[in-house]
Design a protein around this motif. Structure first.
Motif, mmCIF file in Angstrom:
data_model
loop_
_atom_site.group_PDB
_atom_site.id
_atom_site.type_symbol
_atom_site.label_atom_id
_atom_site.label_comp_id
_atom_site.label_asym_id
_atom_site.label_seq_id
_atom_site.Cartn_x
_atom_site.Cartn_y
_atom_site.Cartn_z
ATOM 1 N N LEU A 110 1.046 -1.581 0.413
ATOM 2 C CA LEU A 110 -0.353 -0.027 -0.539
ATOM 3 C C LEU A 110 1.136 1.065 0.478
ATOM 4 O O LEU A 110 1.473 1.505 1.085
ATOM 5 C CB LEU A 110 -0.817 -0.157 1.325
ATOM 6 N N PRO A 111 0.568 2.333 -0.681
ATOM 7 C CA PRO A 111 1.328 3.417 -0.830
ATOM 8 C C PRO A 111 1.011 3.785 0.674
ATOM 9 O O PRO A 111 0.169 4.033 1.293
ATOM 10 C CB PRO A 111 0.512 4.102 -1.742
ATOM 11 N N LEU A 112 2.190 4.612 1.340
ATOM 12 C CA LEU A 112 2.386 5.776 2.429
ATOM 13 C C LEU A 112 2.987 6.565 1.549
ATOM 14 O O LEU A 112 3.998 7.320 2.134
ATOM 15 C CB LEU A 112 3.187 4.234 3.197
ATOM 16 N N PHE A 113 1.552 7.661 1.986
ATOM 17 C CA PHE A 113 2.460 9.217 0.932
ATOM 18 C C PHE A 113 2.466 10.057 2.459
ATOM 19 O O PHE A 113 1.243 10.585 2.919
ATOM 20 C CB PHE A 113 2.117 9.903 0.599
ATOM 21 N N LEU A 114 3.102 10.611 2.443
ATOM 22 C CA LEU A 114 3.665 11.986 2.865
ATOM 23 C C LEU A 114 3.954 13.326 2.727
ATOM 24 O O LEU A 114 4.461 13.866 1.936
ATOM 25 C CB LEU A 114 4.964 11.356 4.313
ATOM 26 N N SER A 115 2.675 13.753 3.502
ATOM 27 C CA SER A 115 2.856 15.688 3.094
ATOM 28 C C SER A 115 3.947 16.299 3.945
ATOM 29 O O SER A 115 4.702 16.328 4.307
ATOM 30 C CB SER A 115 1.301 16.013 3.761
ATOM 31 N N SER A 116 4.509 17.096 2.309
ATOM 32 C CA SER A 116 5.702 17.791 2.570
ATOM 33 C C SER A 116 5.522 18.912 1.677
ATOM 34 O O SER A 116 6.170 19.160 0.033
ATOM 35 C CB SER A 116 6.964 17.520 2.129
ATOM 36 N N THR A 117 4.824 20.223 1.550
ATOM 37 C CA THR A 117 4.150 20.809 0.971
ATOM 38 C C THR A 117 5.335 21.488 0.358
ATOM 39 O O THR A 117 4.694 22.146 -0.997
ATOM 40 C CB THR A 117 2.824 21.822 1.583
ATOM 41 N N MET A 118 6.372 21.546 1.180
ATOM 42 C CA MET A 118 7.030 23.195 0.395
ATOM 43 C C MET A 118 7.714 22.700 -0.874
ATOM 44 O O MET A 118 8.896 23.278 -2.125
ATOM 45 C CB MET A 118 8.092 23.573 1.670
#
Length: 325
Positions: A110-118
């Motif tokens: 399963l994809p585990l996607f972590l936000s890092s908006t910058m």
């Protein structure tokens, strides 16, 4: 596409709104313990549930977004993975459960996607490209600050996660900005930090830091982060022999110095951009949209995420070094 948003506070509602812009046909459901938030979500066309268990028992979801306070993330992500859902999570600020979650996601495929908006800001990517193309030594100076009570003016700062020392306001600034600095300038080998408290804010952590970072490639960075500045500020400057860039945190304020004309020249990285008036002018909606679009590309198997739990372990370890320096 059926999507579950866990946490229906300001960020959960923002993600839901932007998801609809990216995928207008997406069917949204949400989870929150607070009855008032569930009713507000229902009015926005988001089917509300009291728990993840109730939501996944009622509907089949293609993925979930975790938009709760950082210290709750590990347990929620684990529950969603156990339910067979790919996960998009906001920044965590702590490494609680990282190794177990990485292993569980890999085991289940399963994809585990972590936000890092910058990392999705056009300005930071322009800076990264210019520095890489320059290929000579550079230094940078970076000040990020905003008065903590202004972060969420609709609620007391002691009532959301920045009031907790483990996920405090300065630590969140580091969590937001260190990933793009590491991406642009590489790993850090030496850290020196000075920290203190300038304000009367009712917090049990320093409200301002001056940090010197020596990257592995020789770049020196001076990073000032605080929750005291009355005006929200994001001022960045990088310079070397033949390169000088300036950025004041928003798309209207990125400049490159032209040595021949002796003038700063505006760099237009966005044809247009969206801004939510509730937040300071250095928070641009386009980056959040691009991040969600990247997640959908990962779900479709045609893209890779720009950040990861593995990379975030390095960033959080650096935060720990700064706080302990």
């Amino acid at each position: 596409m059926e999507l579950l948003v866990v946490g229906l506070g300001s960020m959960g509602k923002r993600r839901a709104r932007l998801i609809r812009g990216v995928e207008p046909s997406a069917a949204l459901a949400g989870v929150d313990f607070a009855p008032a938030r569930r009713e507000e979500a229902r009015a926005l066309g988001i089917e509300p549930y009291e728990s993840i268990a109730a939501a996944v028992a009622a509907r089949h979801f293609d993925a979930a977004f975790v938009c709760t306070a950082p210290l709750t993330h590990a347990g929620i992500i684990g529950e969603l993975l156990d339910a067979g859902l790919p996960v998009f999570t906001e920044l965590n600020l702590v490494v609680d459960g990282y190794d177990a979650l990485i292993a569980k996601a890999a085991q289940k495929g399963l994809p585990l996607f972590l936000s890092s908006t910058m990392l999705y800001r056009a300005e930071t990517q322009y800076i990264k490209r210019r520095v890489a193309a320059f290929a000579k030594p550079v230094n940078y100076i970076y000040h990020i600050g905003q008065y903590l009570p202004d972060w969420h003016p609709w609620e007391n700062y002691k009532n959301f996660f920045v009031g907790d020392r483990r996920t405090g306001g300065v630590r969140e600034i580091f969590g937001i900005d260190l990933p793009w600095l590491l991406d642009a300038f590489g790993s850090v080998k030496h850290v020196y930090a000075e920290k203190d408290k300038l304000s009367g804010l009712e917090i049990d952590y320093p409200d301002s830091y001056f940090v010197t970072l020596r990257h592995e490639n020789g770049t020196k960075g001076l990073l000032a982060a605080d929750v005291v500045s009355p005006k929200a500020v994001r001022n960045f400057e990088v310079f070397g022999e033949g390169l000088h860039l300036f950025w004041e945190g928003n798309p209207r304020a990125l400049y490159s110095y032209n040595a021949e004309t002796r003038e700063k020249e505006f760099v237009d990285t966005y044809g247009s951009f969206e801004h939510d008036a509730r937040y300071s002018d250095n928070i641009v909606e386009n980056a959040y949209v691009d991040e969600i679009t990247n997640f959908f590309g990962v779900l479709a198997g045609r893209e890779q995420p720009r950040w990861s739990f593995e990379k975030d372990k390095e960033a959080i370890a650096l935060i720990e070094r700064i706080e302990g320096a």
